[in-house]
Design a protein around this motif. Structure first.
Motif, PDB file in Angstrom:
ATOM      1  N   ALA A 186     -30.759  -7.693  67.819  1.00 13.46           N
ATOM      2  CA  ALA A 186     -29.833  -6.974  66.925  1.00 13.46           C
ATOM      3  C   ALA A 186     -28.419  -7.224  67.439  1.00 13.46           C
ATOM      4  CB  ALA A 186     -30.155  -5.488  66.921  1.00 13.46           C
ATOM      5  N   THR A 223     -31.863  -3.595  64.011  1.00 10.42           N
ATOM      6  CA  THR A 223     -31.960  -4.729  63.091  1.00 10.42           C
ATOM      7  C   THR A 223     -32.135  -4.282  61.643  1.00 10.42           C
ATOM      8  OG1 THR A 223     -34.320  -4.872  63.580  1.00 10.42           O
ATOM      9  CG2 THR A 223     -32.866  -6.375  64.769  1.00 10.42           C
ATOM     10  N   ARG A 229     -34.609  -3.343  68.313  1.00 13.42           N
ATOM     11  CA  ARG A 229     -33.266  -3.889  68.546  1.00 13.42           C
ATOM     12  C   ARG A 229     -33.318  -5.304  69.128  1.00 13.42           C
ATOM     13  NH1 ARG A 229     -32.597   1.711  69.661  1.00 13.42           N
ATOM     14  NH2 ARG A 229     -31.191   2.590  68.079  1.00 13.42           N
TER      15      ARG A 229
END
Length: 743
Positions: free
Chosen positions: A175, A131, A172
């Motif tokens: 993400a 991210t 993540r």
């Protein structure tokens, strides 16, 4: 207990914002939900009022580094929904879109550590991201920003990635480009004929580079051509194949310490070089040399910004030439098949991957001035982040110029400048220009009610504006080129005017139908007055004089009464000047630089725009001398003839070329000072804006602003958009908006 309804607008998608909110909510023990919308994100939370207020106060302070919160609206109500947990809900598509999108971001330190960790499941995986980093703008098809609306929709997540994606403690978490070797894109290596080669693709590319081959490398927003930069013959081969005779190459260094081996790097330059945007930074050479890379005093240096770049360098390569993969005057290539077809005979191999680039986007290019970026090309890492311009209203399309083309679209207080498009000289570039306007309109939900363009009748951007205006019944406002430059710098700095504008460039269509370019204007968004200029220079052969700058030199010398006997083609040029035959007049400051460089025999034939000016600046030595400054008439014109005679006198006395070059530029600094003093005396205006391609000259930019400030002026230069023609679409837009309001 109360319920808080929170609406947040800004860059809050694709930057780890929802996961951040989930973690923050958990710390405060609140319940509710968050979702992406076409306007940003929406939250609904339930808890006691004090806790909700503390949460709202802390949110902006702890937001992810890539997030930009432009506004946050909170409404409290006693009507409870009875939330029992916190959820990230499905994105909401609305009829009215008002979201902002993150630019592409270089690999973060956490991902870089994993890339190099043999125990990590993403060890040496060239598409590692989270991210906090990775592709954004170049993979987005539409908003809201979800995987299904990106190039990653072709790669369903494996169970391991899916678990990360739904784990609030994982960086993540949500993400969108999350992937791994089991489920994500793959990289492959092709030979010169486009045949895939077996083995480790990156290692095959590395070995080819080491052996002196030229390799096409697919990056975030397009292709590069890469090769070793420690071998002059390899660079010459690349120049010959790419038909790029003298224009500087950019280089990619493995790290800042490597860059410091060949360049002087200030702390401010290092901060921008190593920052998450990773532009090409123009740095001064430590010592003369590297002429096969750059004939200038500077070298364009960037650091790796994708995991693939880091893997390509490995442990044993320090720097590579890394130049855009395109044919002469065409856009950067971004599709695999196109690269293999059109780079045949240029590239000896291709390091490609199967993640599609949705939007091509060149590397950004800047100097560092006054501690910040001074843009020469605003693109990857910066676009599509908007320029916030208080007072901007309505939906307007500004079509820009022809060279260094860009466009701007506006919505409320936001102006969205496009990425670098290139020179609108062929259909490939023009088609990309049209496609990008449509893409920006779709992403930001903008349907222009007004169109602005340049006054030049032959620009493709002007033709586009007029055709679209006629087709859609939209009013088109033509804006004088240098007025647009002035307005661009005003908007860049949040000024409303009136200002004095020193607008110096090569060519711009004047209000009187002649060629302008060395202008001192007074005015604001509503209008301007041409207060000063330079004596017009006749250009034998018209446009040919831009590249054959000995023509300009002859004209300057001839007009100044200097000896021109013995100059090649002198008789023909003299006849053209005497008869006024194909000798258009130009007040362009760029032409004055071209002529001076040719007189000093620095450059008499230019292979790229502004080459003479660039090399004249590079030749300059430290000297405080000046030549005569004569200002007369209305507009207050600089008569360059006494200066030319003095330069010739210096040359005949054997004065070193570098001193003459410095004195020439010192004289122009004095011209700017004197014109501003006269303008202030008449008008009382104390703000001076500097815009135009000639202010890419760092010799003058380190002297003129300081000289004006010593005289009590407030001096403004560009910060967020380019000072060259790429920046004028912003000025066109602001002028058009104010014209519309006035009418």
């Amino acid at each position: 207990m109360e319920r808080a309804l929170i609406s947040i607008h800004g860059i809050v998608q694709g930057v780890g914002f929802r996961p951040f909110i989930h973690r923050l909510v958990s710390q405060y023990g609140l319940c509710g939900f968050i979702k992406n919308t076409s306007s940003g994100v929406e939250l609904e939370l339930e808890g006691d009022r004090e806790t909700l207020e503390r949460f709202a106060a802390e949110l902006p302070r702890r937001a992810p580094k890539l997030a930009v919160i432009e506004s946050m609206d909170i409404r409290y109500t006693g009507e409870l929904a009875g939330f029992t947990d916190f959820q990230i809900r499905k994105s909401k598509t609305e009829e009215f879109r008002n979201t902002l999108i993150s630019p592409d971001i270089c690999i973060c330190d956490d991902c870089l550590r994993e890339l190099r960790d043999k125990k990590d499941r993403r060890y040496r995986y060239p598409f590692i991201n989270c991210t906090n980093c990775g592709p954004r703008f170049t993979i987005i098809k539409d908003v809201p920003y979800d995987r299904a609306k990106t190039s990653m929709s072709a790669f369903p997540m494996c169970p391991d990635c899916d678990r990360e994606y739904h784990d609030i403690e994982n960086r993540r978490y949500h993400a969108q480009p999350d992937c791994c070797p089991d489920c994500g894109p793959r990289v492959f290596f092709l030979d010169a004929e486009g045949r895939e080669q077996p083995g480790d693709a990156i290692e095959l590319a590395r070995q080819a580079l080491k052996s002196g081959k030229i390799i096409a490398v697919k990056g975030l927003g397009g292709m590069h051509l890469a090769c070793r930069c420690d071998d002059e013959e390899i660079a010459k081969t690349l120049r010959r194949r790419k038909q790029r005779d003298e224009k500087p190459f950019a280089i990619m260094c493995r790290d800042a310490e490597t860059a410091k081996q060949i360049c002087l790097v200030s702390p401010e330059e290092e901060a921008i070089l190593t920052g998450f945007r990773r532009p090409i930074v123009l740095l001064e050479k430590r010592q003369p040399g590297l002429y096969h890379i750059s004939e200038n005093r500077t070298v364009g240096v960037m650091l790796p910004y994708t995991p693939l770049h880091y893997l390509l360098f490995g442990d044993d390569m320090d720097m590579l030439i890394m130049t855009s993969a395109n044919l002469s005057d065409t856009p950067i290539m971004f599709k695999n098949a196109e690269a293999v077809e059109k780079l045949r005979g240029i590239a000896d191999g291709f390091l490609l991957h199967d993640r599609e680039i949705q939007t091509r986007c060149d590397d950004s290019l800047c100097w560092v001035l006054d501690g910040g970026e001074y843009q020469a090309r605003r693109s990857r890492g910066y676009v599509p982040f908007p320029v916030k311009v208080p007072g901007s209203r309505g939906m307007v399309l500004a079509c820009g110029a022809e060279q260094k083309a860009s466009f701007c679209l506006s919505k409320e207080d936001y102006v969205f400048p496009s990425q670098h498009i290139g020179d609108l000289k062929n259909m490939e570039t023009f088609e990309n220009y049209r496609q990008q306007i449509a893409h920006f309109q779709r992403l930001f939900d903008i349907e222009p009610r007004l169109i602005a363009c340049d006054m030049h009748p032959d620009y493709l951007s002007t033709a586009y504006a007029e055709e679209r205006g006629a087709r859609n019944g939209i009013n088109v406002i033509q804006v004088q080129h240098h007025h647009a430059h002035m307005a661009s710098c005003m908007a860049d700095n949040g000024l409303t005017g009136p200002v004095i504008g020193l607008i110096w460039d090569g060519t711009g269509y004047g209000s009187d139908g002649t060629i302008w370019g060395g202008e001192c204007l007074m005015g604001d968004y509503q209008g301007f007055r041409r207060f000063g200029s330079i004596r017009p220079i006749p250009l034998p052969g018209g446009d040919r004089a831009v590249k054959e700058t000995d023509r300009v030199a002859f004209s300057l010398l001839y007009q100044a009464g200097c000896d021109v006997s013995g100059m090649e083609n002198g008789g023909m040029y003299a006849q053209m000047l005497e008869k006024g035959l194909n000798c258009p007049l130009s007040s362009g400051m760029g032409r004055l630089f071209d002529g001076a460089a040719a007189i000093l025999n620095i450059k008499t034939r230019c292979s790229y725009e502004g080459q003479g000016a660039v090399l004249l600046e590079a030749a300059a030595l430290e000297d405080e001398g000046e030549y005569p400054v004569v200002l007369e008439g209305e507009p207050l014109r600089f008569d360059w003839r006494p200066m030319i005679r003095a330069m010739v006198g210096d040359r005949e006395r054997g004065t070193e070329t570098g001193f003459i070059a410095a004195r020439f530029m010192n004289t122009l600094v004095r011209v700017g000072m004197e014109q501003c003093i006269a303008a202030r005396r008449e008008s009382g205006i104390n703000d001076v804006v500097l815009s135009g391609g000639s202010f890419q000259n760092m010799y003058m930019m380190k002297r003129l602003p300081k000289a004006l400030e010593k005289l009590g002026f407030r001096v403004w230069h560009h910060r967020r958009v380019s000072t060259n023609d790429e920046g004028i679409s912003l000025g066109q837009l602001m002028i058009a908006q104010h014209c519309a309001e006035k009418s």
